[in-house]
Design a protein around this motif. Structure first.
Motif, short mmCIF file in Angstrom:
data_model
loop_
_atom_site.label_atom_id
_atom_site.label_comp_id
_atom_site.label_asym_id
_atom_site.label_seq_id
_atom_site.Cartn_x
_atom_site.Cartn_y
_atom_site.Cartn_z
N PHE A 29 2.91 -15.42 9.69
CA PHE A 29 2.34 -14.56 8.66
C PHE A 29 3.16 -13.27 8.64
O PHE A 29 2.75 -12.23 9.09
CB PHE A 29 0.87 -14.30 9.00
CG PHE A 29 0.06 -13.78 7.85
CD1 PHE A 29 -0.12 -14.55 6.73
CD2 PHE A 29 -0.54 -12.54 7.91
CE1 PHE A 29 -0.90 -14.09 5.68
CE2 PHE A 29 -1.31 -12.07 6.88
CZ PHE A 29 -1.49 -12.85 5.75
N THR A 30 4.38 -13.37 8.17
CA THR A 30 5.32 -12.26 8.18
C THR A 30 5.46 -11.69 6.77
O THR A 30 5.08 -12.34 5.80
CB THR A 30 6.70 -12.75 8.65
OG1 THR A 30 7.18 -13.70 7.69
CG2 THR A 30 6.63 -13.37 10.04
N PRO A 31 6.05 -10.51 6.65
CA PRO A 31 6.26 -9.96 5.32
C PRO A 31 7.01 -10.91 4.39
O PRO A 31 6.66 -11.04 3.23
CB PRO A 31 7.06 -8.69 5.59
CG PRO A 31 6.65 -8.28 6.96
CD PRO A 31 6.44 -9.58 7.70
N GLU A 54 -5.95 -3.55 10.55
CA GLU A 54 -5.10 -3.73 11.73
C GLU A 54 -4.17 -2.53 11.93
O GLU A 54 -3.44 -2.47 12.91
CB GLU A 54 -4.31 -5.02 11.62
CG GLU A 54 -5.21 -6.25 11.73
CD GLU A 54 -4.44 -7.55 11.78
OE1 GLU A 54 -3.21 -7.54 11.98
OE2 GLU A 54 -5.10 -8.60 11.60
N ARG A 55 -4.20 -1.60 10.98
CA ARG A 55 -3.40 -0.37 11.04
C ARG A 55 -1.91 -0.66 11.24
O ARG A 55 -1.22 0.00 12.00
CB ARG A 55 -3.95 0.59 12.09
CG ARG A 55 -5.37 1.02 11.78
CD ARG A 55 -5.91 2.08 12.71
NE ARG A 55 -6.00 1.71 14.11
CZ ARG A 55 -6.99 0.98 14.64
NH1 ARG A 55 -7.98 0.56 13.90
NH2 ARG A 55 -7.00 0.71 15.92
N ASN A 56 -1.42 -1.65 10.50
CA ASN A 56 -0.02 -2.05 10.59
C ASN A 56 0.67 -1.63 9.28
O ASN A 56 0.59 -2.33 8.28
CB ASN A 56 0.08 -3.56 10.80
CG ASN A 56 1.49 -4.03 11.01
OD1 ASN A 56 2.44 -3.50 10.43
ND2 ASN A 56 1.64 -5.05 11.84
N VAL A 57 1.33 -0.50 9.30
CA VAL A 57 1.87 0.06 8.06
C VAL A 57 2.97 -0.82 7.46
O VAL A 57 3.06 -0.95 6.23
CB VAL A 57 2.35 1.52 8.25
CG1 VAL A 57 3.64 1.60 9.05
CG2 VAL A 57 2.49 2.22 6.92
N TYR A 90 -0.06 6.64 5.07
CA TYR A 90 -0.76 5.63 5.86
C TYR A 90 -0.35 5.65 7.33
O TYR A 90 -1.15 5.27 8.19
CB TYR A 90 -0.61 4.25 5.21
CG TYR A 90 -1.53 4.16 4.01
CD1 TYR A 90 -2.88 3.86 4.18
CD2 TYR A 90 -1.08 4.47 2.74
CE1 TYR A 90 -3.75 3.83 3.10
CE2 TYR A 90 -1.94 4.45 1.65
CZ TYR A 90 -3.27 4.13 1.84
OH TYR A 90 -4.13 4.11 0.77
N GLU A 91 0.85 6.10 7.65
CA GLU A 91 1.20 6.29 9.07
C GLU A 91 0.24 7.32 9.67
O GLU A 91 -0.27 7.11 10.78
CB GLU A 91 2.65 6.75 9.21
CG GLU A 91 3.64 5.65 8.97
CD GLU A 91 5.08 6.10 8.98
OE1 GLU A 91 5.95 5.23 9.23
OE2 GLU A 91 5.36 7.29 8.75
N LYS A 92 -0.02 8.38 8.95
CA LYS A 92 -0.97 9.39 9.43
C LYS A 92 -2.37 8.81 9.52
O LYS A 92 -3.08 8.99 10.51
CB LYS A 92 -0.95 10.60 8.49
CG LYS A 92 -1.84 11.73 8.96
CD LYS A 92 -1.73 12.94 8.04
CE LYS A 92 -2.66 14.04 8.52
NZ LYS A 92 -2.62 15.20 7.63
#
Length: 154
Positions: A29-31, A54-57, A90-92
């Motif tokens: 399940f990759t980009p 999942e907080r995966n930017v 979103y990183e923040k």
């Protein structure tokens, strides 16, 4: 081995959801796998919510078009344009234990509207959010309009 679908034409008759589930179970399940499949607008909203929680930017941004626009729906203010401006926001956001719980969802055509309850914001804040996702025919979100309400502090 492919996910359960019609034996006569395997993948063609499988739902995108079953293929995504299968890819995830196979750790593929990759980009690039995600980008190679057109998603329905509802599936695009579901996938972005999964990566948000999942907080995966990096994975989160794969669901958005390169020229995506984030907008405050009440004021009309453009919050960010393009992935280069969206990424730092979103990183923040993902540096906190943020989590969005889907409260309700509506879909008409290429537009999906989610009501979400957001927890884990800075200083223990919570919010109720209305997010309107506009999705391209190839399954990428190209505009998100937000209404934030009831922000509370712990």
């Amino acid at each position: 081995f492919l996910p359960a679908c019609s034996p006569s034409s395997r993948l063609r008759l499988c739902s995108t959801r079953s293929v995504l589930s299968w890819l995830q179970s196979q750790r593929q399940f990759t980009p690039s796998a995600v980008r190679s499949m057109a998603r329905t607008p509802v599936e695009a909203a579901e996938v972005q919510l999964k990566w948000y929680n999942e907080r995966n930017v990096d994975e989160f941004l794969t669901v958005f078009s390169d020229d995506c626009v984030l907008q405050d729906l009440r004021t009309g203010e453009i919050l960010a344009t393009g992935k280069a401006e969206i990424r730092p926001r979103y990183e923040k956001r993902f540096s906190t234990p943020v989590h969005a719980k889907l409260v309700g969802r509506l879909n008409v055509g290429n537009v999906v509207t989610d009501q979400e309850h957001i927890t884990g914001l800075p200083d223990g804040a919570e919010a109720t959010v209305l997010a309107v996702y506009h999705v391209t025919p190839d399954g990428l979100i190209n505009r998100v309009q937000f209404v934030w309400e009831n922000v509370t502090k712990a």
